[in-house]
Design a protein around this motif. Sequence first.
Motif, PDB file in Angstrom:
ATOM      1  N   LYS A  62     -55.882  -7.982   1.024  1.00 31.40           N
ATOM      2  CA  LYS A  62     -55.514  -6.843   0.178  1.00 31.40           C
ATOM      3  C   LYS A  62     -54.195  -6.275   0.652  1.00 31.40           C
ATOM      4  CE  LYS A  62     -56.483  -2.696   1.302  1.00 31.40           C
ATOM      5  NZ  LYS A  62     -57.147  -1.399   1.282  1.00 31.40           N
ATOM      6  N   MET A  63     -53.405  -5.859  -0.297  1.00 26.26           N
ATOM      7  CA  MET A  63     -52.146  -5.205   0.028  1.00 26.26           C
ATOM      8  C   MET A  63     -52.312  -3.696  -0.144  1.00 26.26           C
ATOM      9  SD  MET A  63     -50.071  -7.562   0.849  1.00 26.26           S
ATOM     10  CE  MET A  63     -48.387  -7.018   0.555  1.00 26.26           C
ATOM     11  N   GLY A  64     -51.563  -2.934   0.639  1.00 26.76           N
ATOM     12  CA  GLY A  64     -51.651  -1.483   0.528  1.00 26.76           C
ATOM     13  C   GLY A  64     -50.278  -0.843   0.484  1.00 26.76           C
ATOM     14  N   VAL A 106     -62.069   5.353  -5.070  1.00 27.93           N
ATOM     15  CA  VAL A 106     -61.828   4.169  -5.914  1.00 27.93           C
ATOM     16  C   VAL A 106     -60.396   4.182  -6.424  1.00 27.93           C
ATOM     17  CG1 VAL A 106     -62.657   5.278  -8.049  1.00 27.93           C
ATOM     18  CG2 VAL A 106     -62.765   2.782  -7.811  1.00 27.93           C
ATOM     19  N   GLU A 107     -59.842   2.993  -6.618  1.00 28.93           N
ATOM     20  CA  GLU A 107     -58.477   2.881  -7.145  1.00 28.93           C
ATOM     21  C   GLU A 107     -58.334   1.600  -7.959  1.00 28.93           C
ATOM     22  OE1 GLU A 107     -56.425   3.298  -3.407  1.00 28.93           O
ATOM     23  OE2 GLU A 107     -56.603   1.168  -2.918  1.00 28.93           O
ATOM     24  N   PRO A 108     -57.528   1.658  -9.022  1.00 31.86           N
ATOM     25  CA  PRO A 108     -57.359   0.490  -9.901  1.00 31.86           C
ATOM     26  C   PRO A 108     -56.317  -0.482  -9.359  1.00 31.86           C
ATOM     27  CG  PRO A 108     -56.200   2.369 -10.842  1.00 31.86           C
ATOM     28  CD  PRO A 108     -56.817   2.850  -9.558  1.00 31.86           C
ATOM     29  N   GLU A 109     -56.619  -1.764  -9.445  1.00 34.24           N
ATOM     30  CA  GLU A 109     -55.726  -2.783  -8.886  1.00 34.24           C
ATOM     31  C   GLU A 109     -55.675  -4.004  -9.797  1.00 34.24           C
ATOM     32  OE1 GLU A 109     -55.476  -3.429  -4.855  1.00 34.24           O
ATOM     33  OE2 GLU A 109     -56.096  -1.395  -4.299  1.00 34.24           O
ATOM     34  N   VAL A 110     -54.793  -4.918  -9.453  1.00 33.34           N
ATOM     35  CA  VAL A 110     -54.761  -6.233 -10.078  1.00 33.34           C
ATOM     36  C   VAL A 110     -55.075  -7.243  -8.979  1.00 33.34           C
ATOM     37  CG1 VAL A 110     -53.277  -7.974 -11.171  1.00 33.34           C
ATOM     38  CG2 VAL A 110     -53.072  -5.557 -11.830  1.00 33.34           C
ATOM     39  N   GLY A 230     -52.764  -4.059  -4.614  1.00 31.96           N
ATOM     40  CA  GLY A 230     -52.517  -2.663  -4.239  1.00 31.96           C
ATOM     41  C   GLY A 230     -52.740  -1.746  -5.433  1.00 31.96           C
ATOM     42  N   ALA A 231     -53.050  -0.496  -5.155  1.00 36.21           N
ATOM     43  CA  ALA A 231     -53.435   0.420  -6.230  1.00 36.21           C
ATOM     44  C   ALA A 231     -52.242   0.836  -7.079  1.00 36.21           C
ATOM     45  CB  ALA A 231     -54.117   1.648  -5.646  1.00 36.21           C
ATOM     46  N   ILE A 232     -52.527   0.995  -8.364  1.00 31.03           N
ATOM     47  CA  ILE A 232     -51.521   1.396  -9.354  1.00 31.03           C
ATOM     48  C   ILE A 232     -51.413   2.922  -9.413  1.00 31.03           C
ATOM     49  CG2 ILE A 232     -51.105   1.411 -11.865  1.00 31.03           C
ATOM     50  CD1 ILE A 232     -52.590  -1.385 -11.856  1.00 31.03           C
TER      51      ILE A 232
END
Length: 258
Positions: A62-64, A106-110, A230-232
């Motif tokens: 995962k990227m942050g 929670v966070e939205p990602e691709v 990473g989160a949008i």
Amino acid sequence: MKHIVYMTFLQIATQLDNAASNQKAIPQLHLEQNFSLMDAYEIQKEVIQHRIGRGDRISGVKMGFTSDAKRIQMGIDDLIWGRLTDSMEIANGGFMDMGRFIHPRVEPEVAFRINQTIDRPILLEEIHTVTDSLALALEIIDSRYENFKFSLEDVVADNCSSSAYVLGDWLDSSVAFRQDQISLEIDGASVHEGYPDAIMGNPFQSLVDAIRLSLDNGLTLEAGHVVLAGAITPAVYLKPGQQVMCHSHSLGTVSFHN
Ligand code: OOG
Ligand code: MG
């Protein structure tokens, strides 16, 4: 003067693993323990060894801090990366047991799916040779530190707050999705909106960096591995009994309930 007991990397990793297993936050470590950013990645590796010892397998990375929204929310400007394991995955539409977490957000990602063993850095121009599928995703982060307060070194040692993720349906990675609005909804109400291109101006760039950083650190990405870009948008605290959903016209829906 306060007496500081310096811990080994293994002791720090064990504290972080215990905090996760017992759902009990610990104070920031880096205020007293002096370890470098490189050391923090070594500690992270030890943290994951604890999970592997319990039967987990690496499922990707995962990227942050790849979007302004996250960098501003958390006050850290540097790119970070962490390891994902298979037991972190929650089925799309499935149940997230709040009892297993400390103070989850929670966070939205691709997400991208890797299609082969990658043993060299990949250029953005050739990125489609190593991934052919992508999906909308929700990441559940759960810092092991009190109040989600940490330094760059702290959060890296803590495997970048990773705790769970949910993947939507895999789509062909040629799908036009980058400028399509995504919305994060809780109990039917939109809480955040954003665009995939908020991730480094191009989410595929995050994949390029994930490949480079994991290679540098001796982790080889393989077919079937997942990369969370990473989160949008900023992350949102969860409460029990919620229905959490993320939607985009081109990428469809990913959801869970808790
Ligand atoms: C660190 C993890 C950051 C992202 O998508 O930017 C991250 C945190 O915010 O606790 O996962
Ligand atoms: Mg994330």
